[in-house]
Scaffold this active site. Sequence first.
Site, PDB file in Angstrom:
ATOM      1  N   HIS A  82       0.890  -1.234   0.279  1.00 51.98           N
ATOM      2  CA  HIS A  82      -0.392  -0.208   0.140  1.00 51.98           C
ATOM      3  C   HIS A  82       0.676   1.321  -0.289  1.00 51.98           C
ATOM      4  O   HIS A  82       1.639   1.484   0.700  1.00 51.98           O
ATOM      5  CB  HIS A  82      -0.739  -0.126   0.904  1.00 51.98           C
ATOM      6  N   ASP A 161     -14.228   4.795   7.236  1.00 50.10           N
ATOM      7  CA  ASP A 161     -13.381   5.739   7.239  1.00 50.10           C
ATOM      8  C   ASP A 161     -14.336   6.441   5.364  1.00 50.10           C
ATOM      9  O   ASP A 161     -13.562   7.891   5.250  1.00 50.10           O
ATOM     10  CB  ASP A 161     -12.421   4.424   6.548  1.00 50.10           C
ATOM     11  N   ARG A 168     -12.462  14.591   6.304  1.00 52.67           N
ATOM     12  CA  ARG A 168     -11.402  15.041   6.381  1.00 52.67           C
ATOM     13  C   ARG A 168     -10.596  16.428   5.326  1.00 52.67           C
ATOM     14  O   ARG A 168     -10.080  17.263   5.544  1.00 52.67           O
ATOM     15  CB  ARG A 168     -10.227  14.180   6.470  1.00 52.67           C
ATOM     16  N   SER A 183      -6.474   5.820   8.924  1.00 49.73           N
ATOM     17  CA  SER A 183      -7.414   5.263   7.826  1.00 49.73           C
ATOM     18  C   SER A 183      -7.340   4.478   6.955  1.00 49.73           C
ATOM     19  O   SER A 183      -7.892   3.085   6.600  1.00 49.73           O
ATOM     20  CB  SER A 183      -7.549   6.816   7.305  1.00 49.73           C
ATOM     21  N   LYS A 187      -8.302   0.098   6.550  1.00 52.78           N
ATOM     22  CA  LYS A 187      -8.779  -0.731   5.074  1.00 52.78           C
ATOM     23  C   LYS A 187      -8.070  -1.978   4.657  1.00 52.78           C
ATOM     24  O   LYS A 187      -8.177  -2.940   4.589  1.00 52.78           O
ATOM     25  CB  LYS A 187      -8.866   0.429   4.125  1.00 52.78           C
TER      26      LYS A 187
HETATM   27  N1  URA Z   1      -4.547   7.373   2.491  1.00 50.68           N
HETATM   28  C1  URA Z   1      -5.570   6.536   2.673  1.00 50.68           C
HETATM   29  O1  URA Z   1      -6.601   5.782   2.444  1.00 50.68           O
HETATM   30  N2  URA Z   1      -6.473   7.335   3.940  1.00 50.68           N
HETATM   31  C2  URA Z   1      -5.189   8.670   4.936  1.00 50.68           C
HETATM   32  O2  URA Z   1      -5.631   9.387   5.400  1.00 50.68           O
HETATM   33  C3  URA Z   1      -3.849   9.306   3.761  1.00 50.68           C
HETATM   34  C4  URA Z   1      -3.820   8.182   3.074  1.00 50.68           C
END
Ligand code: URA
Length: 436
Positions: A82, A161, A168, A183, A187
């Site tokens: 990621h 999220d 955000r 966040s 995931k």
């Molecule tokens: N990527 C994400 O999934 N969340 C964040 O807060 C920043 C980057």
Amino acid sequence: MTVYDVIDRKKRGFALTEEEVRFFVRAVADGRASDAQIAAFCMAVVWRGMTDEECFFLTDAMTHSGETIPCPRLNVLFADKHSTGGVSDSTSLVLVPVLAACGVHCAKYSGRGLGHTGGTLDKLESFPGFRVSLTAEEFEAQAERVGCVIAGQTARIVPADKRMYAVRDVTATVDSIPLIAASVMSKKLASFADVILLDVKYGEGAFVHGGEEAVRLARTMVDLGRRAGRRMCACVTCMDQPLGDSIGCCAEVREAIGVLRGEVRNDLSELSLSHSALLLQAVLGISAEEAARRAQKAVDSGAALQKLREMVAAQGGDARAVDDFSLLPLAEGRAWVRAKADGYLRVAATPLGRACVELGGGRLREEDAVDHGVGLRLLRRTGEAVRAGDPLAEVYFDPERDPAGALSLIEGAFAVGGELPPRQPLVYCTIAEEDN
Ligand code: URA
């Protein structure tokens, strides 16, 4: 307890209890907390921070705020990677087939581009017919048969999220280590990967600007993953200038294929192969040298390119495009941005990412459509000496749409000065799987 109480306590700088954090996240997911309350909570976290315990409770509560993805029945280790988001970062398009060609399963849920950063799903949809919405059965069957699959998560995964990120994004509360960590990791943890590599970007084009801050973010996320029982490694890498030379969906897919063909050698190829090697090392338990050799062999032998063809075909895409770039068409309009003076070049990533969005190649809102053909190719990079009039970027635009705004953003991305700009190392630091 009320949502108001939780916000108020965070505002005053108290560490929230597990019960308070879970109560708040439930209220986000079921709609009891308003957008205004989510914004107030996030701003309080930006200013007051969170302890490691609070961040863990937040991540865990978010992970379980919706459905989680069941582990495939296949009895193998799954690898995942990621990136926290960048410009011209197509490493997944290279790494996933390289891993599969080396016998490591990679079943990956990816995202779409948001703001100035690109998204793997949008890029893959450059292949005519490519499907990113797969059922759990299709996802699992492809992971088993091909060894690699990249699809999109449904709205039912980590709904907390989805709401928090949207708020955000418009309330200047993205740049908080606990909020980013929760966040990203919620995931990842809602999915089943056993070994996860995090690429934490720092620099002008990243959410986090300083290298040390990015290291803190990387360590926070690695700890969250390990606490949840996953095997974790991380790299902190520079995003001062775009990673590769191409920006825009088709352009980036072409460049990634160029890496898999062994034709493109640049920061993108270097990082994709070093990331692949880190995961091979962790999953197969081999040395760093052997892992690097196998990743390179997957490219040199054409095995990784063949995996890409198989993955594209399995997801309904036209795999002939891997060998015939006329099936990955660039937009027809062409313009060149040129150096305005003699000197050393410095390239900024963010305005180039924004220019791509302005051309129609990205989205400002989730529902925006993306033009896969528009974008640009960087012809020169930071630290190169240029002469006035030298072409710096080739721009692909839709002739029906005025490119003036994008062209002025691109011009603004290039600074030419008398001094050689300091070149940050591509990899700032690595947290290997065995480091604790
Ligand atoms: N990527 C994400 O999934 N969340 C964040 O807060 C920043 C980057």
